[in-house]
Motif scaffolding. Structure first.
Motif, PDB file in Angstrom:
ATOM      1  N   ARG A 179      10.129  -7.670   8.855  1.00 11.21           N
ATOM      2  CA  ARG A 179      10.580  -6.361   8.851  1.00 11.21           C
ATOM      3  C   ARG A 179       9.980  -5.184   9.035  1.00 11.21           C
ATOM      4  NH1 ARG A 179      15.872  -8.543   6.334  1.00 11.21           N
ATOM      5  NH2 ARG A 179      15.256 -11.030   6.216  1.00 11.21           N
ATOM      6  N   ILE A 180       9.316  -4.583   7.990  1.00 10.58           N
ATOM      7  CA  ILE A 180       8.553  -3.682   8.441  1.00 10.58           C
ATOM      8  C   ILE A 180       7.273  -3.610   8.818  1.00 10.58           C
ATOM      9  CG2 ILE A 180       8.431  -1.704   7.206  1.00 10.58           C
ATOM     10  CD1 ILE A 180      10.531  -2.700   4.727  1.00 10.58           C
ATOM     11  N   PRO A 181       6.857  -3.727  10.161  1.00 12.72           N
ATOM     12  CA  PRO A 181       5.357  -4.348  10.482  1.00 12.72           C
ATOM     13  C   PRO A 181       4.623  -2.370  10.838  1.00 12.72           C
ATOM     14  CG  PRO A 181       7.218  -3.786  12.495  1.00 12.72           C
ATOM     15  CD  PRO A 181       7.714  -4.158  11.019  1.00 12.72           C
ATOM     16  N   ASP A 182       5.055  -1.427  10.282  1.00 12.66           N
ATOM     17  CA  ASP A 182       3.723  -0.379  10.544  1.00 12.66           C
ATOM     18  C   ASP A 182       3.768   0.283   8.829  1.00 12.66           C
ATOM     19  OD1 ASP A 182       6.281   0.248  10.193  1.00 12.66           O
ATOM     20  OD2 ASP A 182       6.297   1.768  11.014  1.00 12.66           O
ATOM     21  N   HIS A 183       3.801  -0.542   7.668  1.00 11.28           N
ATOM     22  CA  HIS A 183       3.679  -0.297   6.651  1.00 11.28           C
ATOM     23  C   HIS A 183       3.283  -1.985   5.876  1.00 11.28           C
ATOM     24  CE1 HIS A 183       4.768   2.202   2.753  1.00 11.28           C
ATOM     25  NE2 HIS A 183       3.636   1.377   2.341  1.00 11.28           N
ATOM     26  N   TRP A 184       1.309  -1.774   5.973  1.00  8.35           N
ATOM     27  CA  TRP A 184       0.969  -2.799   5.047  1.00  8.35           C
ATOM     28  C   TRP A 184       1.672  -3.251   3.899  1.00  8.35           C
ATOM     29  CZ3 TRP A 184      -1.201  -4.336   1.146  1.00  8.35           C
ATOM     30  CH2 TRP A 184      -2.070  -6.017   1.568  1.00  8.35           C
ATOM     31  N   HIS A 185       2.034  -4.785   3.984  1.00 11.16           N
ATOM     32  CA  HIS A 185       2.380  -5.067   2.429  1.00 11.16           C
ATOM     33  C   HIS A 185       1.652  -6.775   3.403  1.00 11.16           C
ATOM     34  CE1 HIS A 185       6.016  -5.452   5.260  1.00 11.16           C
ATOM     35  NE2 HIS A 185       5.610  -6.135   4.129  1.00 11.16           N
ATOM     36  N   ALA A 186       1.323  -7.754   1.868  1.00  9.68           N
ATOM     37  CA  ALA A 186       2.035  -8.592   2.287  1.00  9.68           C
ATOM     38  C   ALA A 186       2.685  -9.447   1.016  1.00  9.68           C
ATOM     39  CB  ALA A 186      -0.014  -8.698   1.835  1.00  9.68           C
ATOM     40  N   HIS A 187       3.031 -10.831   0.616  1.00  4.49           N
ATOM     41  CA  HIS A 187       3.305 -11.036  -0.435  1.00  4.49           C
ATOM     42  C   HIS A 187       2.749 -12.569  -0.363  1.00  4.49           C
ATOM     43  CE1 HIS A 187       6.601 -10.020   2.478  1.00  4.49           C
ATOM     44  NE2 HIS A 187       7.597  -9.741   1.397  1.00  4.49           N
ATOM     45  N   ALA A 188       2.235 -12.942  -1.800  1.00  5.58           N
ATOM     46  CA  ALA A 188       1.990 -15.029  -2.898  1.00  5.58           C
ATOM     47  C   ALA A 188       3.699 -15.247  -1.861  1.00  5.58           C
ATOM     48  CB  ALA A 188       0.409 -13.926  -3.790  1.00  5.58           C
ATOM     49  N   ARG A 189       3.056 -16.549  -1.718  1.00 10.52           N
ATOM     50  CA  ARG A 189       4.129 -17.697  -1.755  1.00 10.52           C
ATOM     51  C   ARG A 189       3.488 -18.534  -2.390  1.00 10.52           C
ATOM     52  NH1 ARG A 189       7.381 -14.846   1.548  1.00 10.52           N
ATOM     53  NH2 ARG A 189       7.137 -13.719   3.155  1.00 10.52           N
ATOM     54  N   PRO A 190       4.973 -19.564  -2.993  1.00 14.75           N
ATOM     55  CA  PRO A 190       4.101 -20.595  -3.838  1.00 14.75           C
ATOM     56  C   PRO A 190       3.686 -21.486  -2.073  1.00 14.75           C
ATOM     57  CG  PRO A 190       6.974 -20.415  -3.523  1.00 14.75           C
ATOM     58  CD  PRO A 190       5.937 -18.996  -3.251  1.00 14.75           C
ATOM     59  N   ALA A 191       2.462 -22.076  -3.308  1.00 12.73           N
ATOM     60  CA  ALA A 191       1.746 -23.532  -2.449  1.00 12.73           C
ATOM     61  C   ALA A 191       2.966 -24.495  -1.372  1.00 12.73           C
ATOM     62  CB  ALA A 191       0.751 -24.680  -3.159  1.00 12.73           C
ATOM     63  N   GLY A 192       2.938 -24.451  -0.472  1.00 10.92           N
ATOM     64  CA  GLY A 192       4.363 -25.356   0.614  1.00 10.92           C
ATOM     65  C   GLY A 192       5.476 -25.122   1.068  1.00 10.92           C
ATOM     66  N   GLY A 193       5.372 -23.348   0.241  1.00 10.74           N
ATOM     67  CA  GLY A 193       6.840 -22.838   0.181  1.00 10.74           C
ATOM     68  C   GLY A 193       6.922 -21.524   0.887  1.00 10.74           C
ATOM     69  N   PHE A 194       8.255 -20.603   0.470  1.00 10.25           N
ATOM     70  CA  PHE A 194       8.055 -19.649   1.546  1.00 10.25           C
ATOM     71  C   PHE A 194       8.603 -18.437   0.363  1.00 10.25           C
ATOM     72  CE2 PHE A 194      10.309 -16.396   4.017  1.00 10.25           C
ATOM     73  CZ  PHE A 194       8.983 -15.986   4.878  1.00 10.25           C
ATOM     74  N   TRP A 221       1.093  -1.107  -0.288  1.00  6.08           N
ATOM     75  CA  TRP A 221       0.201   0.047  -0.241  1.00  6.08           C
ATOM     76  C   TRP A 221       0.645   0.817   0.286  1.00  6.08           C
ATOM     77  CZ3 TRP A 221      -2.341   1.947   4.302  1.00  6.08           C
ATOM     78  CH2 TRP A 221      -3.604   3.313   4.738  1.00  6.08           C
ATOM     79  N   LYS A 222       0.100   2.300  -0.773  1.00  4.37           N
ATOM     80  CA  LYS A 222       1.082   3.377  -1.332  1.00  4.37           C
ATOM     81  C   LYS A 222       1.652   4.450   0.191  1.00  4.37           C
ATOM     82  CE  LYS A 222       2.087   3.678  -6.035  1.00  4.37           C
ATOM     83  NZ  LYS A 222       1.670   4.630  -7.038  1.00  4.37           N
ATOM     84  N   ALA A 223       0.438   3.861   0.629  1.00  6.93           N
ATOM     85  CA  ALA A 223       0.649   5.170   2.212  1.00  6.93           C
ATOM     86  C   ALA A 223       0.452   4.797   3.216  1.00  6.93           C
ATOM     87  CB  ALA A 223      -1.074   5.696   2.304  1.00  6.93           C
ATOM     88  N   HIS A 224       1.835   4.809   3.882  1.00  6.49           N
ATOM     89  CA  HIS A 224       2.867   4.597   4.951  1.00  6.49           C
ATOM     90  C   HIS A 224       1.581   4.783   6.254  1.00  6.49           C
ATOM     91  CE1 HIS A 224       6.260   3.754   7.388  1.00  6.49           C
ATOM     92  NE2 HIS A 224       5.263   3.873   8.324  1.00  6.49           N
ATOM     93  N   GLY A 225       1.237   2.754   6.817  1.00  2.00           N
ATOM     94  CA  GLY A 225       0.337   2.129   7.849  1.00  2.00           C
ATOM     95  C   GLY A 225      -0.382   1.660   7.385  1.00  2.00           C
TER      96      GLY A 225
END
Length: 114
Positions: free
Chosen positions: A87-102, A48-52
């Motif tokens: 690593r950056i808990p106060d700026h919203w982001h999320a990852h799409a990880r491969p099934a069964g992996g990191f 998300w471009k906004a910090h928060g």
């Protein structure tokens, strides 16, 4: 005020997600967010471009955008969404990880887990 008062990076000009340096492949960008490969795990990551942190409705919209990018990379059933901000808990982001992996399986070698 020091960025370490709360133990979190909170100044927009010092937050790597706010800076948004184009050091990996970018897949999408609009006025709300961007999706690029994470420089740590090489998986698609939405920021998300906004910090928060966004409200629940906006978060659903952002996660839908990430799911679209993830399906392009891993197929409709080949991924899971990781919303933990390690690593950056106060700026919203999320990852799409491969099934069964990191880490993305195309990454030449896997670094030590964060």
């Amino acid at each position: 005020m020091s960025k370490w008062v709360t133990g979190l990076i909170s100044a927009d000009d010092e937050c790597p997600l706010c800076v948004a340096a184009r050091v990996t492949t970018w897949h999408f960008e609009d006025e709300e967010c961007w999706v690029a490969d994470c420089m740590v795990c090489a998986t698609p990551m939405i920021v998300w471009k906004a910090h928060g942190l966004p409200n629940p409705e906006l978060e659903r919209r952002l996660l839908t955008r990430l799911a679209e990018a993830a399906a392009e990379r891993y197929g409709d059933e080949g991924y899971w969404i990781d919303g933990q901000r390690r690593r950056i808990p106060d700026h919203w982001h999320a990852h799409a990880r491969p099934a069964g992996g990191f880490f993305d399986p195309s990454r030449p070698s896997s670094p030590i887990l964060p």
